[in-house]
Scaffold this motif. Structure first.
Motif, PDB file in Angstrom:
ATOM      1  N   ILE A 120      39.537  46.910  35.754  1.00 28.14           N
ATOM      2  CA  ILE A 120      40.867  46.421  36.104  1.00 28.14           C
ATOM      3  C   ILE A 120      40.747  45.507  37.321  1.00 28.14           C
ATOM      4  O   ILE A 120      40.210  45.903  38.350  1.00 28.14           O
ATOM      5  N   LYS A 121      41.202  44.265  37.184  1.00 28.74           N
ATOM      6  CA  LYS A 121      41.130  43.269  38.260  1.00 28.74           C
ATOM      7  C   LYS A 121      42.360  42.373  38.191  1.00 28.74           C
ATOM      8  O   LYS A 121      43.149  42.436  37.264  1.00 28.74           O
ATOM      9  N   ARG A 122      42.465  41.499  39.193  1.00 32.17           N
ATOM     10  CA  ARG A 122      43.598  40.572  39.216  1.00 32.17           C
ATOM     11  C   ARG A 122      43.184  39.220  38.632  1.00 32.17           C
ATOM     12  O   ARG A 122      42.106  38.707  38.937  1.00 32.17           O
ATOM     13  N   LEU A 123      44.043  38.687  37.788  1.00 31.70           N
ATOM     14  CA  LEU A 123      43.797  37.385  37.173  1.00 31.70           C
ATOM     15  C   LEU A 123      44.060  36.295  38.206  1.00 31.70           C
ATOM     16  O   LEU A 123      45.181  36.131  38.671  1.00 31.70           O
ATOM     17  N   ILE A 124      43.024  35.560  38.537  1.00 26.93           N
ATOM     18  CA  ILE A 124      43.138  34.534  39.580  1.00 26.93           C
ATOM     19  C   ILE A 124      43.321  33.142  38.991  1.00 26.93           C
ATOM     20  O   ILE A 124      44.105  32.341  39.485  1.00 26.93           O
ATOM     21  N   ALA A 125      42.596  32.839  37.915  1.00 30.23           N
ATOM     22  CA  ALA A 125      42.634  31.477  37.375  1.00 30.23           C
ATOM     23  C   ALA A 125      42.418  31.474  35.871  1.00 30.23           C
ATOM     24  O   ALA A 125      41.712  32.335  35.331  1.00 30.23           O
ATOM     25  N   PHE A 126      43.039  30.488  35.201  1.00 25.69           N
ATOM     26  CA  PHE A 126      42.892  30.292  33.762  1.00 25.69           C
ATOM     27  C   PHE A 126      41.823  29.237  33.482  1.00 25.69           C
ATOM     28  O   PHE A 126      41.312  28.576  34.395  1.00 25.69           O
ATOM     29  N   GLU A 127      41.537  29.061  32.203  1.00 22.61           N
ATOM     30  CA  GLU A 127      40.605  28.003  31.794  1.00 22.61           C
ATOM     31  C   GLU A 127      41.128  26.661  32.293  1.00 22.61           C
ATOM     32  O   GLU A 127      42.329  26.377  32.288  1.00 22.61           O
ATOM     33  N   GLY A 128      40.218  25.839  32.776  1.00 23.49           N
ATOM     34  CA  GLY A 128      40.597  24.528  33.304  1.00 23.49           C
ATOM     35  C   GLY A 128      40.915  24.529  34.779  1.00 23.49           C
ATOM     36  O   GLY A 128      40.911  23.469  35.416  1.00 23.49           O
ATOM     37  N   ASP A 129      41.219  25.706  35.363  1.00 26.47           N
ATOM     38  CA  ASP A 129      41.445  25.783  36.806  1.00 26.47           C
ATOM     39  C   ASP A 129      40.121  25.608  37.549  1.00 26.47           C
ATOM     40  O   ASP A 129      39.045  25.906  37.027  1.00 26.47           O
ATOM     41  N   VAL A 130      40.223  25.131  38.761  1.00 28.73           N
ATOM     42  CA  VAL A 130      39.038  24.907  39.580  1.00 28.73           C
ATOM     43  C   VAL A 130      39.005  25.931  40.706  1.00 28.73           C
ATOM     44  O   VAL A 130      39.977  26.082  41.458  1.00 28.73           O
ATOM     45  N   ILE A 131      37.912  26.649  40.810  1.00 32.28           N
ATOM     46  CA  ILE A 131      37.713  27.608  41.891  1.00 32.28           C
ATOM     47  C   ILE A 131      36.883  26.925  42.974  1.00 32.28           C
ATOM     48  O   ILE A 131      35.758  26.481  42.713  1.00 32.28           O
ATOM     49  N   LEU A 132      37.433  26.805  44.157  1.00 30.17           N
ATOM     50  CA  LEU A 132      36.709  26.191  45.278  1.00 30.17           C
ATOM     51  C   LEU A 132      36.103  27.298  46.121  1.00 30.17           C
ATOM     52  O   LEU A 132      36.806  28.091  46.742  1.00 30.17           O
ATOM     53  N   ARG A 133      34.760  27.356  46.110  1.00 31.72           N
ATOM     54  CA  ARG A 133      34.057  28.413  46.819  1.00 31.72           C
ATOM     55  C   ARG A 133      33.083  27.785  47.817  1.00 31.72           C
ATOM     56  O   ARG A 133      32.807  26.586  47.757  1.00 31.72           O
ATOM     57  N   GLY A 137      38.420  29.290  27.183  1.00 31.18           N
ATOM     58  CA  GLY A 137      38.308  30.629  26.623  1.00 31.18           C
ATOM     59  C   GLY A 137      37.912  31.688  27.636  1.00 31.18           C
ATOM     60  O   GLY A 137      37.500  32.784  27.251  1.00 31.18           O
ATOM     61  N   HIS A 138      38.056  31.398  28.936  1.00 28.71           N
ATOM     62  CA  HIS A 138      37.671  32.333  29.997  1.00 28.71           C
ATOM     63  C   HIS A 138      38.770  32.407  31.066  1.00 28.71           C
ATOM     64  O   HIS A 138      39.641  31.538  31.146  1.00 28.71           O
ATOM     65  N   ILE A 139      38.689  33.431  31.884  1.00 28.54           N
ATOM     66  CA  ILE A 139      39.538  33.551  33.070  1.00 28.54           C
ATOM     67  C   ILE A 139      38.663  33.969  34.249  1.00 28.54           C
ATOM     68  O   ILE A 139      37.529  34.435  34.072  1.00 28.54           O
ATOM     69  N   TRP A 140      39.210  33.796  35.437  1.00 26.30           N
ATOM     70  CA  TRP A 140      38.527  34.217  36.665  1.00 26.30           C
ATOM     71  C   TRP A 140      39.291  35.421  37.224  1.00 26.30           C
ATOM     72  O   TRP A 140      40.509  35.382  37.366  1.00 26.30           O
ATOM     73  N   LYS A 176      33.170  36.869  41.068  1.00 25.44           N
ATOM     74  CA  LYS A 176      32.303  36.300  42.106  1.00 25.44           C
ATOM     75  C   LYS A 176      30.852  36.708  41.865  1.00 25.44           C
ATOM     76  O   LYS A 176      29.933  36.060  42.369  1.00 25.44           O
ATOM     77  N   HIS A 177      30.653  37.778  41.087  1.00 25.56           N
ATOM     78  CA  HIS A 177      29.303  38.275  40.814  1.00 25.56           C
ATOM     79  C   HIS A 177      28.844  37.953  39.389  1.00 25.56           C
ATOM     80  O   HIS A 177      27.693  37.581  39.185  1.00 25.56           O
ATOM     81  N   TYR A 178      29.751  38.114  38.400  1.00 26.93           N
ATOM     82  CA  TYR A 178      29.318  37.885  37.014  1.00 26.93           C
ATOM     83  C   TYR A 178      30.004  36.682  36.364  1.00 26.93           C
ATOM     84  O   TYR A 178      29.843  36.445  35.167  1.00 26.93           O
ATOM     85  N   GLY A 179      30.756  35.906  37.139  1.00 26.58           N
ATOM     86  CA  GLY A 179      31.328  34.677  36.613  1.00 26.58           C
ATOM     87  C   GLY A 179      32.600  34.885  35.816  1.00 26.58           C
ATOM     88  O   GLY A 179      33.168  35.984  35.774  1.00 26.58           O
ATOM     89  N   PRO A 180      33.091  33.823  35.174  1.00 30.16           N
ATOM     90  CA  PRO A 180      34.328  33.907  34.385  1.00 30.16           C
ATOM     91  C   PRO A 180      34.197  34.927  33.254  1.00 30.16           C
ATOM     92  O   PRO A 180      33.122  35.136  32.700  1.00 30.16           O
ATOM     93  N   VAL A 181      35.319  35.555  32.902  1.00 31.39           N
ATOM     94  CA  VAL A 181      35.353  36.597  31.870  1.00 31.39           C
ATOM     95  C   VAL A 181      35.918  36.018  30.573  1.00 31.39           C
ATOM     96  O   VAL A 181      36.978  35.380  30.588  1.00 31.39           O
ATOM     97  N   PRO A 182      35.243  36.217  29.444  1.00 29.44           N
ATOM     98  CA  PRO A 182      35.788  35.734  28.160  1.00 29.44           C
ATOM     99  C   PRO A 182      37.140  36.378  27.847  1.00 29.44           C
ATOM    100  O   PRO A 182      37.330  37.576  28.049  1.00 29.44           O
TER     101      PRO A 182
END
Length: 212
Positions: free
Chosen positions: A120-133, A143-146, A159-165
């Motif tokens: 269980i986690k919080r949905l931060i970003a959808f496909e096409g969104d840019v994560i600035l780290r 087809g993924h979310i962050w 942050k550890h295993y990348g975007p989730v399908p």
């Protein structure tokens, strides 16, 4: 009554009247047992359908979603019932269509590392969104979310295993149902996850400034 069964009972019990009485009692017991079994099977099927289609209550383990969930321990003497933890309603129905999700929703999915583990986690970003780290920009692939935990220092997440399908996401947590004093509807929020305002970049996609 079967003559073979009747003869067998007569040999064992030795009396016609007793044989008839025993047979009637046996039939009643069998009838009641079959009714109980039928009701039990039907109940299990209905419950299983409800859980898979509508949703179910679930306890939250660990501290990755603090302070939203498991902020404090409750009823420590009832830990054997897991009532020392927060419980949420896992809404499976709400995951039927992706247009029902928002950034900031708390989603439930199968772990990308262990298919037997629910996360269980919080949905931060959808496909096409840019994560600035700190290490650079990352565009969430199609087809993924962050996802991230609210307690970033104690969370294994994107942050550890990348975007989730998207195919691994099957529900979202919509309500806190335990403890009673914390009953509430869970509102989408990115308050603990962005250092600046979310900036729209194009076609509804956003740049998310993610925590370390």
């Amino acid at each position: 009554m079967s003559q073979a069964v009747k003869r067998g009972l007569k040999l064992i019990l030795g009396a016609d009247a007793l044989v008839e009485s025993t047979w009637r009692t046996t039939r009643r017991v069998v009838r009641v047992s079959l009714n109980v079994i039928g009701f039990s099977v039907s109940s299990v099927c209905v419950a299983n359908t409800f859980f898979n289609v509508v949703g179910y209550p679930a306890s939250i383990s660990g501290g990755s979603m603090r302070p939203c969930l498991n902020h404090t321990s409750h009823y420590p003497t009832l830990d054997w019932l897991r009532l020392n933890l927060d419980w949420v309603f896992v809404n499976v129905w709400s995951a039927r269509h992706w247009n029902q999700f928002e950034r900031g929703d708390i989603v439930v999915f199968l772990s990308p590392k262990d298919p037997n583990d629910f996360v269980i986690k919080r949905l931060i970003a959808f496909e096409g969104d840019v994560i600035l780290r700190p290490e650079g920009e990352l565009e969430v692939p199609k087809g993924h979310i962050w996802v991230e935990g609210d307690n970033s220092r104690n969370s294994i997440d994107s942050k550890h295993y990348g975007p989730v399908p998207l195919g691994l996401v099957f529900a979202k947590a919509t309500h806190v149902i335990w403890p009673p004093q914390n009953w509430k509807k869970i509102q989408p929020s990115l308050e603990n996850h962005v250092d600046k305002d979310i900036r729209e970049i194009d076609s509804g996609h956003c740049m998310i400034i993610s925590h370390l």
